[in-house]
Write a protein that holds these residues in place. Structure first.
Motif, PDB file in Angstrom:
ATOM      1  N   SER A  67      -8.320 -31.083 -37.609  1.00  0.00           N
ATOM      2  CA  SER A  67      -7.680 -32.311 -36.979  1.00  0.00           C
ATOM      3  C   SER A  67      -6.649 -33.201 -37.939  1.00  0.00           C
ATOM      4  O   SER A  67      -5.821 -33.454 -37.420  1.00  0.00           O
ATOM      5  CB  SER A  67      -8.800 -33.403 -36.574  1.00  0.00           C
ATOM      6  OG  SER A  67      -9.477 -33.911 -37.567  1.00  0.00           O
ATOM      7  N   ALA A 120      -3.938 -30.605 -37.984  1.00  0.00           N
ATOM      8  CA  ALA A 120      -2.948 -30.831 -36.679  1.00  0.00           C
ATOM      9  C   ALA A 120      -2.183 -32.211 -36.662  1.00  0.00           C
ATOM     10  O   ALA A 120      -1.358 -32.139 -36.179  1.00  0.00           O
ATOM     11  CB  ALA A 120      -4.004 -30.731 -35.518  1.00  0.00           C
ATOM     12  N   GLY A 136       0.761 -31.511 -38.678  1.00  0.00           N
ATOM     13  CA  GLY A 136       1.863 -30.825 -37.774  1.00  0.00           C
ATOM     14  C   GLY A 136       2.509 -31.765 -36.606  1.00  0.00           C
ATOM     15  O   GLY A 136       3.574 -31.495 -36.340  1.00  0.00           O
ATOM     16  N   TYR A 137       1.662 -32.307 -36.158  1.00  0.00           N
ATOM     17  CA  TYR A 137       2.140 -33.293 -35.086  1.00  0.00           C
ATOM     18  C   TYR A 137       3.028 -34.347 -35.540  1.00  0.00           C
ATOM     19  O   TYR A 137       4.372 -34.506 -35.070  1.00  0.00           O
ATOM     20  CB  TYR A 137       1.113 -34.091 -34.283  1.00  0.00           C
ATOM     21  CG  TYR A 137       1.618 -35.161 -33.301  1.00  0.00           C
ATOM     22  CD1 TYR A 137       1.821 -34.703 -32.158  1.00  0.00           C
ATOM     23  CD2 TYR A 137       1.179 -36.704 -33.728  1.00  0.00           C
ATOM     24  CE1 TYR A 137       2.284 -35.834 -31.017  1.00  0.00           C
ATOM     25  CE2 TYR A 137       1.683 -37.368 -32.776  1.00  0.00           C
ATOM     26  CZ  TYR A 137       2.239 -36.980 -31.530  1.00  0.00           C
ATOM     27  OH  TYR A 137       2.541 -38.027 -30.621  1.00  0.00           O
ATOM     28  N   ARG A 152       7.318 -34.715 -34.745  1.00  0.00           N
ATOM     29  CA  ARG A 152       7.623 -35.846 -34.204  1.00  0.00           C
ATOM     30  C   ARG A 152       8.751 -36.564 -34.920  1.00  0.00           C
ATOM     31  O   ARG A 152       9.625 -36.951 -34.237  1.00  0.00           O
ATOM     32  CB  ARG A 152       6.395 -36.769 -33.856  1.00  0.00           C
ATOM     33  CG  ARG A 152       5.484 -36.482 -32.712  1.00  0.00           C
ATOM     34  CD  ARG A 152       6.425 -36.873 -31.446  1.00  0.00           C
ATOM     35  NE  ARG A 152       7.023 -38.316 -31.289  1.00  0.00           N
ATOM     36  CZ  ARG A 152       6.313 -39.236 -31.150  1.00  0.00           C
ATOM     37  NH1 ARG A 152       4.958 -39.415 -30.899  1.00  0.00           N
ATOM     38  NH2 ARG A 152       6.944 -40.567 -31.202  1.00  0.00           N
ATOM     39  N   LEU A 189       5.016 -30.016 -27.838  1.00  0.00           N
ATOM     40  CA  LEU A 189       4.437 -30.618 -28.624  1.00  0.00           C
ATOM     41  C   LEU A 189       2.807 -30.277 -28.754  1.00  0.00           C
ATOM     42  O   LEU A 189       2.068 -29.809 -29.490  1.00  0.00           O
ATOM     43  CB  LEU A 189       4.406 -32.184 -28.676  1.00  0.00           C
ATOM     44  CG  LEU A 189       5.494 -32.653 -29.410  1.00  0.00           C
ATOM     45  CD1 LEU A 189       5.877 -33.872 -29.160  1.00  0.00           C
ATOM     46  CD2 LEU A 189       6.054 -32.252 -30.748  1.00  0.00           C
ATOM     47  N   ILE A 226       1.050 -28.008 -31.841  1.00  0.00           N
ATOM     48  CA  ILE A 226      -0.018 -28.415 -32.354  1.00  0.00           C
ATOM     49  C   ILE A 226      -1.189 -27.345 -32.495  1.00  0.00           C
ATOM     50  O   ILE A 226      -1.915 -27.072 -33.529  1.00  0.00           O
ATOM     51  CB  ILE A 226      -0.557 -29.908 -32.013  1.00  0.00           C
ATOM     52  CG1 ILE A 226       0.432 -30.852 -32.042  1.00  0.00           C
ATOM     53  CG2 ILE A 226      -1.910 -30.145 -32.583  1.00  0.00           C
ATOM     54  CD1 ILE A 226      -0.012 -32.548 -31.589  1.00  0.00           C
ATOM     55  N   THR A 271      -1.932 -25.432 -35.972  1.00  0.00           N
ATOM     56  CA  THR A 271      -3.390 -25.488 -36.666  1.00  0.00           C
ATOM     57  C   THR A 271      -4.039 -24.265 -36.485  1.00  0.00           C
ATOM     58  O   THR A 271      -4.726 -23.912 -37.673  1.00  0.00           O
ATOM     59  CB  THR A 271      -4.298 -26.594 -35.665  1.00  0.00           C
ATOM     60  OG1 THR A 271      -3.534 -27.525 -35.586  1.00  0.00           O
ATOM     61  CG2 THR A 271      -5.521 -26.913 -36.257  1.00  0.00           C
ATOM     62  N   ALA A 287      -7.567 -29.545 -32.954  1.00  0.00           N
ATOM     63  CA  ALA A 287      -6.328 -29.433 -32.618  1.00  0.00           C
ATOM     64  C   ALA A 287      -5.914 -30.415 -31.427  1.00  0.00           C
ATOM     65  O   ALA A 287      -5.261 -31.229 -31.145  1.00  0.00           O
ATOM     66  CB  ALA A 287      -5.545 -28.411 -32.802  1.00  0.00           C
ATOM     67  N   ALA A 306      -4.049 -33.744 -30.294  1.00  0.00           N
ATOM     68  CA  ALA A 306      -3.013 -33.553 -29.291  1.00  0.00           C
ATOM     69  C   ALA A 306      -3.329 -34.569 -28.282  1.00  0.00           C
ATOM     70  O   ALA A 306      -2.238 -35.094 -27.558  1.00  0.00           O
ATOM     71  CB  ALA A 306      -3.055 -32.359 -28.674  1.00  0.00           C
TER      72      ALA A 306
END
Length: 205
Positions: free
Chosen positions: A97, A100, A103-104, A108, A124, A128, A132, A178, A182
């Motif tokens: 998490s 993730a 990455g998110y 963004r 997205l 994600i 992950t 992940a 998300a």
């Protein structure tokens, strides 16, 4: 900058717990515990560095979230990974998490900063998951390589890999972590995304 509340105090307590894990590893001369706890305590200072040196606004829950993930991993090296079946599942979910979230936020911020791209919500979500899982595969390869290197050198393993079956289960729980980000991570990460976008705008030539 957020005020220092209960999340900050809780993170400090967990940092102290990681230090105790390090001392336990040093006392028992357990190299894997020493190395992993040192790395863990180093990681816990990242939020403070980002806020102080980069002036990035971070939700206090992020520091708590990160510290909890590395604390459970450090404790796991003392034995729970071997004796508690679900311990590895929890640590992989938490750690995934965190990955993730990185990455998110990155996607963004790039989306907000650049006028040339636009990432719809469905993209997205898939991004994600793939980001992950890619990080999870890299970690599993790292564990496998560390085991081979330890065997070749005749030293204690710093990272432990339990075989293909364990790897598949780890990736499943990486996916769970992940998906949690998300589906539910936006409110916690929105301030950080806005802050990073502002920093990039300030640096724009």
């Amino acid at each position: 900058m957020y005020p220092r509340g209960i999340e900050y105090r809780a993170s400090q307590v967990m940092q102290g717990a990681i230090c105790l894990v390090f001392l336990a590893g040093a006392y028992t001369r357990n190299l894997s515990v020493v190395v992993n706890s040192l790395l863990a305590i180093g990681v816990t200072f990242l939020p403070a560095i980002l806020q102080r040196d980069w002036e990035i606004r971070l939700n206090p829950l992020l520091g708590l979230w990160l510290t909890a993930a590395v604390l459970l991993h450090a404790i796991g090296m003392l034995g729970p990974y071997n004796y508690i079946n679900w311990w590895d599942h929890v640590t992989h979910t938490l750690s995934a998490s965190v990955v993730a979230a990185v990455g998110y936020v990155s996607a963004r911020v790039f989306d907000e900063y650049s006028d040339a791209v636009h990432f719809p919500p469905r993209f997205l979500f898939v991004f994600i998951l793939l980001f992950t899982l890619a990080a999870g595969v890299f970690w599993e390869v790292l564990e496998f390589s560390a085991r081979l290197a330890a065997e070749a050198l005749g030293v204690e393993e710093v990272l432990v890999q339990y075989g293909l079956g364990d790897t598949i289960v780890d990736l499943v729980f990486d996916t769970v972590g992940a998906m949690l980000v998300a589906l539910f991570g936006t409110p916690t990460l929105s301030e950080t995304i806005e802050s990073l976008t502002e920093r990039l705008e300030q640096a724009r030539p």
